[in-house]
Enzyme design. Structure first.
Site, PDB file in Angstrom:
ATOM      1  N   ARG A  49      -9.774  11.748  12.131  1.00 54.89           N
ATOM      2  CA  ARG A  49      -7.763  11.545  12.057  1.00 54.89           C
ATOM      3  C   ARG A  49      -6.695  12.636  11.989  1.00 54.89           C
ATOM      4  NH1 ARG A  49      -6.335   6.150   8.908  1.00 54.89           N
ATOM      5  NH2 ARG A  49      -3.614   6.638  10.360  1.00 54.89           N
TER       6      ARG A  49
ATOM      7  N   ARG B 143       2.760   6.402  -3.095  1.00 56.80           N
ATOM      8  CA  ARG B 143       3.813   6.848  -3.909  1.00 56.80           C
ATOM      9  C   ARG B 143       4.622   7.034  -5.058  1.00 56.80           C
ATOM     10  NH1 ARG B 143       4.317   5.360   1.409  1.00 56.80           N
ATOM     11  NH2 ARG B 143       5.219   6.966   3.284  1.00 56.80           N
TER      12      ARG B 143
ATOM     13  N   ASP C 239       1.911  -1.160  11.829  1.00 51.06           N
ATOM     14  CA  ASP C 239       0.393  -1.484  11.520  1.00 51.06           C
ATOM     15  C   ASP C 239       0.271  -2.673  11.867  1.00 51.06           C
ATOM     16  OD1 ASP C 239       0.291   0.539  10.332  1.00 51.06           O
ATOM     17  OD2 ASP C 239       1.236  -0.166   8.252  1.00 51.06           O
TER      18      ASP C 239
ATOM     19  N   SER D 228       6.401   8.647  12.708  1.00 46.73           N
ATOM     20  CA  SER D 228       6.001   9.038  11.389  1.00 46.73           C
ATOM     21  C   SER D 228       6.510   9.250  10.393  1.00 46.73           C
ATOM     22  CB  SER D 228       4.709   9.393  11.759  1.00 46.73           C
ATOM     23  OG  SER D 228       4.006  10.001  10.483  1.00 46.73           O
TER      24      SER D 228
ATOM     25  N   LYS E  57       0.826  -1.300  -0.379  1.00 50.89           N
ATOM     26  CA  LYS E  57       0.280   0.390   0.178  1.00 50.89           C
ATOM     27  C   LYS E  57       0.818   1.661   0.040  1.00 50.89           C
ATOM     28  CE  LYS E  57      -2.772   0.991   3.571  1.00 50.89           C
ATOM     29  NZ  LYS E  57      -3.076   2.133   4.206  1.00 50.89           N
TER      30      LYS E  57
ATOM     31  N   ARG F  96      -7.168   1.299  17.652  1.00 53.86           N
ATOM     32  CA  ARG F  96      -6.427   0.009  17.895  1.00 53.86           C
ATOM     33  C   ARG F  96      -6.396  -0.639  19.456  1.00 53.86           C
ATOM     34  NH1 ARG F  96      -3.254  -0.534  12.188  1.00 53.86           N
ATOM     35  NH2 ARG F  96      -5.539  -0.596  10.776  1.00 53.86           N
TER      36      ARG F  96
ATOM     37  N   GLY G 247      -5.085   7.783   5.133  1.00 55.13           N
ATOM     38  CA  GLY G 247      -4.248   8.553   6.553  1.00 55.13           C
ATOM     39  C   GLY G 247      -3.761   8.449   5.814  1.00 55.13           C
TER      40      GLY G 247
HETATM   41  C1  S3P Z   1       2.691   4.815   5.905  1.00 53.99           C
HETATM   42  C2  S3P Z   1       2.955   5.216   7.638  1.00 53.99           C
HETATM   43  C3  S3P Z   1       2.468   4.525   8.658  1.00 53.99           C
HETATM   44  C4  S3P Z   1       1.468   3.172   8.804  1.00 53.99           C
HETATM   45  C5  S3P Z   1       0.446   3.496   7.571  1.00 53.99           C
HETATM   46  C6  S3P Z   1       1.315   3.393   6.583  1.00 53.99           C
HETATM   47  C7  S3P Z   1       3.120   5.238   5.643  1.00 53.99           C
HETATM   48  O1  S3P Z   1       1.635   5.680   9.733  1.00 53.99           O
HETATM   49  O2  S3P Z   1       0.568   3.443  10.666  1.00 53.99           O
HETATM   50  O3  S3P Z   1      -0.357   2.836   7.195  1.00 53.99           O
HETATM   51  O4  S3P Z   1       2.521   4.498   4.301  1.00 53.99           O
HETATM   52  O5  S3P Z   1       3.474   6.322   4.955  1.00 53.99           O
HETATM   53  P1  S3P Z   1       2.583   6.283  10.329  1.00 53.99           P
HETATM   54  O6  S3P Z   1       3.451   7.722   9.547  1.00 53.99           O
HETATM   55  O7  S3P Z   1       0.883   7.573  10.657  1.00 53.99           O
HETATM   56  O8  S3P Z   1       3.626   5.678  11.089  1.00 53.99           O
END
Ligand code: S3P
Length: 442
Positions: A123, A27, A321, A168, A22, A352, A95
């Site tokens: 969120r 990206r 995750d 993050s 994903k 979660r 997100g």
């Molecule tokens: C992700 C980063 C993570 C992850 C999300 C995908 C990404 O989130 O939980 O499923 O693709 O950069 P956070 O950056 O909020 O930790």
């Protein structure tokens, strides 16, 4: 509302290949759209989240072809070629989509509005709005820093030296993507290293970038060049099968060509600490991956008795995750498992910690919530779960985790609100039942 009925206690067997990653799929579309020339994406995740991102770029004038399932040809418009969208840009449940797009859109010469579904609309977005504002962006959220985000286009971002307060990848990536449009240098330093797909892919698209775990630096004013992107399969989707085969006696599964980026495989290390039997075979850099080679390996997992552990906090970002699946493994392990340093779990697609605690309690598991984790007393009986009913609160990973738990339950488990599984794992039911899991639409 869609629900599943799940139960089996039959071993999982065979070989399977989970869908594309994903994070990499989001990206690939984003950088492909902003590149000069075309980008050919192989192994694209046909999930609702990643399709939403593709639609957002189409709404800004990017032509994206789908020659076959899991394949996209993105006709890049260049860094400054996006067109003013006529309506709101809908990120759906994603997100990642919204936070990374906020960085891209902050650098455009037009205004835009990012919206999402009910879950995404709850969120927190301050974590990206704050650093982007420091760069000169003007982003207006709803009260509480929530979506929709109204992004006022203005050319004139300035690079920053950002010390991120949270581990993050989404925050880091939003800042780096805005940095493409900024004057001068942008650096991001993280409290703990997170997934580095944005950095790897920017480098593969020819953008000069310096990076190492926990740190990245780039300057504005270069060019992205399109090419081939081979998306690895998603470790987070493989995770459900790693846990399922580990906990159901008699199981042996081969998961083919799993993405093994070290910032993603924390669950593998933790399951092994708990006694899991998982072998890596045919490890390689992915073949044919001109743009963004990622390590992959076959994972062969056999049932093994698990024991509880204290999950090392240093591994939390590398498995962020995977906690719903880990909680299920912990309930099946002998003894106590302690998770701490994982407060971020409270602001994922659902809270979660709370959602898993409520569901596990409904299935008879002894779990105590902590502000930043949980304590799970495993090994209740020969079968670790009772039958019952659990609510996944529209959270895809919670739904799939309880489908896994149900394979070791005394009776049927009704799992409610599962439609969002399609955001990250289209075809989960078919793959899971093909491997021997008992799972039907209720
Ligand atoms: C992700 C980063 C993570 C992850 C999300 C995908 C990404 O989130 O939980 O499923 O693709 O950069 P956070 O950056 O909020 O930790």
């Amino acid at each position: 509302m869609t629900s599943w009925l799940a139960n089996s206690n039959q071993p999982l067997q065979g070989e399977l290949r989970v869908p594309g990653d994903k994070s990499v799929s989001h990206r690939a579309v984003m950088l492909g759209a902003l590149a000069e020339g075309t980008t050919h994406v192989h192994g694209f995740l046909e999930g609702e989240d990643t399709r939403a991102t593709a639609r957002v770029f189409e709404a800004m004038g990017v032509r994206i072809e789908t020659p076959s399932a899991s394949e996209r040809i993105v006709h890049g418009v260049g860094l400054h070629g996006l067109k003013t969208p006529t309506g709101d840009l809908d990120c759906g449940n994603a997100g990642t989509g919204m936070r990374l797009l906020s960085g891209v859109l902050a650098g455009q010469g037009f205004d835009s509005v990012l919206v999402g579904d009910a879950s995404l609309s709850k969120r927190p977005m301050r974590r990206v709005i704050d650093p982007l504002s420091m760069m000169g962006a003007l982003i207006e959220p709803e009260p509480g820093g929530l979506p929709p985000l109204r992004i006022n286009g203005r050319k004139g971002l300035q690079g920053i030296d950002f010390k991120s307060p949270v581990a993050s990848a989404q925050v880091k990536s939003a800042v780096l993507l805005a940095g493409l449009y900024a004057r001068g240098e942008t650096t991001v330093t993280e409290p703990h290293p997170t997934r580095d797909y944005t950095e790897r892919m920017l480098a593969a698209f020819g953008w000069p970038i310096e990076f190492q775990p926990g740190f990245a630096r780039l300057s504005g004013g270069h060019v992205l060049r399109g090419g081939e992107v081979a998306v690895p399969t998603d470790f987070s989707s493989a995770a459900f099968f790693l846990v399922a085969a580990s906990i159901v006696p008699g199981s042996e599964l081969r998961l083919r060509a799993v993405g093994m980026n070290p910032r993603r495989t924390g669950l593998l290390a933790v399951l092994r600490l708990m006694g899991a039997d998982i072998r890596e075979e045919r490890a390689s850099g992915q073949s044919g991956s001109e743009h963004g080679a990622e390590p992959v390996a076959d994972l062969v997992v056999r049932h093994a008795p698990l024991h509880g552990i204290e999950v090392p906090e240093a591994l939390v970002p590398d498995m962020i995750d995977e906690f719903p699946a880990l909680f299920v493994a912990a309930a099946c392990a002998q003894g106590r498992t302690v998770v701490s340093g994982a407060a971020e779990l409270r602001i994922k697609e659902s809270d979660r910690i709370a959602t898993m605690a409520a569901g596990l309690k409904a299935l008879g598991v002894d779990i105590t919530e902590m502000p930043d984790g949980a304590v799970i007393e495993g090994g209740r009986a020969r079968l670790p779960f009772r039958g019952g009913s659990v609510d996944s609160h529209g959270d895809h990973r919670i739904a799939m985790s309880f489908a896994v738990a149900a394979q070791r339950a005394e009776g049927e488990v009704l799992i409610e609100d599962v439609a969002n599984v399609a955001t990250s794992f289209p075809g989960f039911v078919e793959l899971a039942t093909g491997a021997g899991m008992g799972l039907i639409d209720a």
